[in-house]
Design a protein around this motif. Structure first.
Motif, PDB file in Angstrom:
ATOM      1  N   TRP A 106       0.837  -1.207   0.000  1.00 28.85           N
ATOM      2  CA  TRP A 106       0.000   0.000   0.000  1.00 28.85           C
ATOM      3  C   TRP A 106       0.873   1.259   0.000  1.00 28.85           C
ATOM      4  N   VAL A 107       1.960   1.224   0.764  1.00 27.51           N
ATOM      5  CA  VAL A 107       2.849   2.385   0.818  1.00 27.51           C
ATOM      6  C   VAL A 107       3.477   2.639  -0.551  1.00 27.51           C
ATOM      7  N   ARG A 108       3.933   1.566  -1.209  1.00 33.07           N
ATOM      8  CA  ARG A 108       4.545   1.731  -2.538  1.00 33.07           C
ATOM      9  C   ARG A 108       3.545   2.312  -3.527  1.00 33.07           C
ATOM     10  N   LEU A 109       2.299   1.798  -3.487  1.00 31.24           N
ATOM     11  CA  LEU A 109       1.272   2.329  -4.383  1.00 31.24           C
ATOM     12  C   LEU A 109       1.018   3.805  -4.085  1.00 31.24           C
ATOM     13  N   GLY A 110       0.917   4.149  -2.798  1.00 29.88           N
ATOM     14  CA  GLY A 110       0.676   5.542  -2.428  1.00 29.88           C
ATOM     15  C   GLY A 110       1.778   6.463  -2.931  1.00 29.88           C
ATOM     16  N   CYS A 111       3.020   6.040  -2.790  1.00 32.37           N
ATOM     17  CA  CYS A 111       4.149   6.849  -3.259  1.00 32.37           C
ATOM     18  C   CYS A 111       4.092   7.034  -4.772  1.00 32.37           C
ATOM     19  N   TRP A 112       3.778   5.971  -5.497  1.00 29.68           N
ATOM     20  CA  TRP A 112       3.694   6.052  -6.950  1.00 29.68           C
ATOM     21  C   TRP A 112       2.588   7.011  -7.383  1.00 29.68           C
ATOM     22  N   LEU A 113       1.437   6.960  -6.703  1.00 27.59           N
ATOM     23  CA  LEU A 113       0.323   7.837  -7.063  1.00 27.59           C
ATOM     24  C   LEU A 113       0.641   9.292  -6.749  1.00 27.59           C
ATOM     25  N   VAL A 114       1.373   9.541  -5.655  1.00 27.06           N
ATOM     26  CA  VAL A 114       1.791  10.913  -5.342  1.00 27.06           C
ATOM     27  C   VAL A 114       2.691  11.449  -6.447  1.00 27.06           C
ATOM     28  N   VAL A 115       3.635  10.630  -6.900  1.00 25.72           N
ATOM     29  CA  VAL A 115       4.496  11.034  -8.013  1.00 25.72           C
ATOM     30  C   VAL A 115       3.642  11.356  -9.248  1.00 25.72           C
ATOM     31  N   GLY A 116       2.623  10.512  -9.510  1.00 21.04           N
ATOM     32  CA  GLY A 116       1.741  10.745 -10.648  1.00 21.04           C
ATOM     33  C   GLY A 116       0.994  12.059 -10.546  1.00 21.04           C
ATOM     34  N   LEU A 117       0.503  12.399  -9.371  1.00 19.82           N
ATOM     35  CA  LEU A 117      -0.214  13.664  -9.186  1.00 19.82           C
ATOM     36  C   LEU A 117       0.710  14.862  -9.389  1.00 19.82           C
ATOM     37  N   VAL A 118       1.969  14.726  -8.962  1.00 21.23           N
ATOM     38  CA  VAL A 118       2.938  15.796  -9.185  1.00 21.23           C
ATOM     39  C   VAL A 118       3.170  15.999 -10.685  1.00 21.23           C
ATOM     40  N   ILE A 119       3.310  14.888 -11.430  1.00 14.95           N
ATOM     41  CA  ILE A 119       3.507  14.988 -12.886  1.00 14.95           C
ATOM     42  C   ILE A 119       2.288  15.621 -13.545  1.00 14.95           C
ATOM     43  N   TYR A 120       1.098  15.235 -13.099  1.00 13.46           N
ATOM     44  CA  TYR A 120      -0.128  15.801 -13.674  1.00 13.46           C
ATOM     45  C   TYR A 120      -0.191  17.306 -13.421  1.00 13.46           C
ATOM     46  N   ALA A 121       0.127  17.732 -12.198  1.00 14.05           N
ATOM     47  CA  ALA A 121       0.060  19.153 -11.866  1.00 14.05           C
ATOM     48  C   ALA A 121       1.120  19.959 -12.618  1.00 14.05           C
ATOM     49  N   ALA A 122       2.320  19.381 -12.762  1.00 19.53           N
ATOM     50  CA  ALA A 122       3.428  20.115 -13.370  1.00 19.53           C
ATOM     51  C   ALA A 122       3.408  20.076 -14.896  1.00 19.53           C
ATOM     52  N   TYR A 123       2.858  19.004 -15.470  1.00 19.88           N
ATOM     53  CA  TYR A 123       2.914  18.852 -16.935  1.00 19.88           C
ATOM     54  C   TYR A 123       1.562  18.520 -17.566  1.00 19.88           C
ATOM     55  N   GLY A 124       0.938  17.429 -17.128  1.00 21.75           N
ATOM     56  CA  GLY A 124      -0.232  16.911 -17.828  1.00 21.75           C
ATOM     57  C   GLY A 124      -1.405  17.860 -17.881  1.00 21.75           C
ATOM     58  N   TYR A 125      -1.730  18.522 -16.770  1.00 24.43           N
ATOM     59  CA  TYR A 125      -2.901  19.404 -16.725  1.00 24.43           C
ATOM     60  C   TYR A 125      -2.832  20.451 -17.826  1.00 24.43           C
ATOM     61  N   ARG A 126      -1.676  21.098 -17.989  1.00 23.57           N
ATOM     62  CA  ARG A 126      -1.527  22.164 -18.985  1.00 23.57           C
ATOM     63  C   ARG A 126      -1.499  21.615 -20.407  1.00 23.57           C
ATOM     64  N   HIS A 127      -0.762  20.539 -20.625  1.00 20.26           N
ATOM     65  CA  HIS A 127      -0.571  20.054 -21.987  1.00 20.26           C
ATOM     66  C   HIS A 127      -1.795  19.350 -22.549  1.00 20.26           C
ATOM     67  N   THR A 128      -2.565  18.683 -21.697  1.00 15.61           N
ATOM     68  CA  THR A 128      -3.740  18.014 -22.244  1.00 15.61           C
ATOM     69  C   THR A 128      -4.765  19.027 -22.745  1.00 15.61           C
ATOM     70  N   ARG A 129      -4.732  20.253 -22.195  1.00 20.45           N
ATOM     71  CA  ARG A 129      -5.643  21.300 -22.665  1.00 20.45           C
ATOM     72  C   ARG A 129      -5.176  21.923 -23.973  1.00 20.45           C
ATOM     73  N   GLN A 130      -3.915  21.725 -24.317  1.00 17.64           N
ATOM     74  CA  GLN A 130      -3.432  22.144 -25.630  1.00 17.64           C
ATOM     75  C   GLN A 130      -3.767  21.095 -26.683  1.00 17.64           C
ATOM     76  N   VAL A 131      -3.666  19.816 -26.278  1.00 21.04           N
ATOM     77  CA  VAL A 131      -3.963  18.721 -27.215  1.00 21.04           C
ATOM     78  C   VAL A 131      -5.464  18.553 -27.401  1.00 21.04           C
ATOM     79  N   MET A 132      -6.213  18.629 -26.284  1.00 22.99           N
ATOM     80  CA  MET A 132      -7.671  18.472 -26.326  1.00 22.99           C
ATOM     81  C   MET A 132      -8.325  19.665 -25.630  1.00 22.99           C
ATOM     82  N   PRO A 133      -8.351  20.827 -26.283  1.00 22.25           N
ATOM     83  CA  PRO A 133      -8.953  22.007 -25.655  1.00 22.25           C
ATOM     84  C   PRO A 133     -10.462  21.843 -25.537  1.00 22.25           C
ATOM     85  N   GLY A 134     -11.104  22.726 -24.795  1.00 26.58           N
ATOM     86  CA  GLY A 134     -12.551  22.641 -24.625  1.00 26.58           C
ATOM     87  C   GLY A 134     -12.909  21.924 -23.344  1.00 26.58           C
TER      88      GLY A 134
END
Length: 501
Positions: free
Chosen positions: A450-478
């Motif tokens: 459970w701890v390993r999964l939690g750590c991996w998901l935290v890393v994923g949320l950081v990537i989403y906040a730093a990169y994915g959130y902005r770029h997915t709106r350029q690829v799929m706006p609206g």
């Protein structure tokens, strides 16, 4: 209040479904012709990929380890419980596959129903799990390869025989590393070529499993089946949580939607067929394994071959070891294919850099993602013991099953009119059972998992906040898509290609 007045949402824009909201529902855009994968897989090939993903390390390696250390002969119950849980989720996956014939599997399904952030969490989770599964099955295969090499007088040095801590002098599982990199090479040859190899190897594997069953039943000693549950039913249920990854290959199969002919109709059929065939074979092999040799004497690395050797069938033991190697190659193939197609989907939608999801101009496969997954899985297989990696894969897949089962339940009642190539039976009972089964099995996993999964998901949320959130709106706006557009997916997704002379 006027009947025509619509109250404003109390949620801030970031938490809504609008263009800026992390819960906006998304569907992938149509890709340019040169950036698309090619539809070449029919029902037979899809079913073989599914069986190839399901039957492998579960029969040839993990069943032996669970029987000896956790469940005893009750490993049979472990597989039945895991299979029942898997079937409930399989129905949900099949319904989604019949609606959304797109690569990405549960990532794409969840993004369309529950929103972008949920889809990303599931996709990021499964990217690790699929890669770890490749490592697990490669470790299982290396045990049988070692058995074969020793049978012909070839002895590898101790440092190359396993991960640190798995034996005296062990430093790296060299054979497992080679398997991961070899399968990556095969997958980059192109979908048509690699799928043909997969089909042939799966047929050979099924033939050898049937040989194990037919010959093995003649050597079963009922005394070996006593006591049936030496570790209690709790041990059998813990075993179910451990072997679960061995009975859900249809998840990886669903990532091949954009390479499937008539995906809406054929993918659900292939999922059901592959799971049904595999579960019958699993149950019969469990009886043979624990009936031929007492559970306390089973070799966890080459269980079936060692069991046949223990009753004087040395020649068959070697044949079975060959079958195990072939069988586990097909599992590695299916899940590495699934991981690379998932990475392609995440990159296509802007959640990860497009470089990772690039399609090879000639072979029409995501070659960069495939090689990266091959490399990471080779590292995991080389330095980690099999049980640690197996538990890591299971918790992520079970989490995805919970979300997919909830999504199909929600969508059935919100949009009952949508075109479906398959309808999950027993609504709402079956998806609810899928959720309950999955959460229950997750409860048997170690807290470290459970701890390993939690750590991996935290890393994923950081990537989403730093990169994915902005770029997915350029690829799929609206903003959020209307789920009714699922019915408007291009008919070319369903059409048979023009035969090549």
């Amino acid at each position: 209040m006027s009947p025509h007045h619509t109250p404003k949402s109390a949620l801030p824009p970031l938490l809504g479904r609008g263009p800026k909201g992390v819960f906006r529902r998304t569907l992938p855009h149509e890709q340019p012709t040169g950036a698309r994968m090619v539809r070449t897989l029919g029902l037979t090939q899809l079913t073989m990929i599914g069986i190839g993903a399901i039957i492998g390390a579960g029969i040839f390696s993990l069943a032996a380890a669970v029987a000896r250390d956790v469940a005893g002969p009750a490993v049979l119950i472990s597989f039945l419980v895991a299979g029942a849980a898997s079937l409930c989720a399989a129905f949900a996956y099949a319904e989604f596959a019949g609606m959304v014939p797109k690569a990405g599997s549960s990532y794409t399904y969840c993004a369309a129903v529950l929103g972008e952030i949920v889809g990303w969490i599931v996709g990021w989770d499964l990217l690790l799990e699929y890669t770890a599964i490749v490592a697990v099955v490669a470790i299982g295969m290396s045990g049988y390869l070692g058995f074969l090499l020793e049978a012909v007088g070839i002895h590898l040095p101790a440092w190359a025989l396993g991960a640190p801590g798995t034996g005296s002098g062990h430093r790296i599982d060299l054979l497992a590393v080679a398997i991961c990199l070899g399968v990556a090479w095969l997958l980059t040859r192109g979908t048509r070529t690699s799928a043909r190899v997969e089909t042939v190897l799966t047929i050979v594997k099924i033939a050898i499993v049937l040989l194990v069953i037919v010959v093995g039943f003649t050597k079963v000693d009922s005394g070996n089946l006593q006591p049936f549950a030496p570790f209690g039913l709790g041990g059998a249920f813990t075993g179910a949580a451990t072997v679960f990854f061995a009975v859900f290959g249809y998840d990886a199969l669903s990532t091949a939607a954009e390479e499937s002919l008539e995906a809406r109709r054929k993918l659900p059929k292939a999922m059901m067929l592959s799971l049904a065939v595999s579960m019958v074979l699993y149950v019969l092999v469990c009886v043979v394994l624990t009936g031929m040799q007492h559970y306390s004497e089973i070799n966890p690395k080459s269980g079936i071959s060692s069991a046949f050797q223990s009753v004087g069938l040395n020649g068959l033991a070697n044949v079975i070891a060959v079958g195990a190697v072939i069988g586990i190659v097909t599992v590695t193939f299916s899940f590495m294919m699934g991981a690379s197609r998932l990475w392609y989907a995440l990159s296509r939608d802007g959640l990860m850099p497009a470089w990772f999801g690039a399609i090879h101009p000639k072979r029409k496969v995501p070659h960069r993602a495939t090689w990266l997954i091959g490399g990471v899985s080779a590292v995991l297989a080389g330095v980690l013991p099999i049980n640690a990696v197996a538990e890591l894969t299971n918790i992520g897949v079970l989490l995805a099953f919970v979300v997919v089962s909830a999504s199909v339940l929600l969508l059935r009642y919100k949009k009952p009119h949508l075109k479906r190539g398959f309808r999950c039976p027993g609504m709402p009972v079956v998806p609810v059972l899928g959720i309950i089964f999955s959460v229950w099995l997750m409860s048997f996993l170690q807290w470290e998992t459970w701890v390993r999964l939690g750590c991996w998901l935290v890393v994923g949320l950081v990537i989403y906040a730093a990169y994915g959130y902005r770029h997915t709106r350029q690829v799929m706006p609206g903003g959020s898509v209307d789920l009714d557009t699922l019915d408007e997916l291009s008919e070319s997704d369903e059409a048979e290609p023009t035969p090549v002379p």
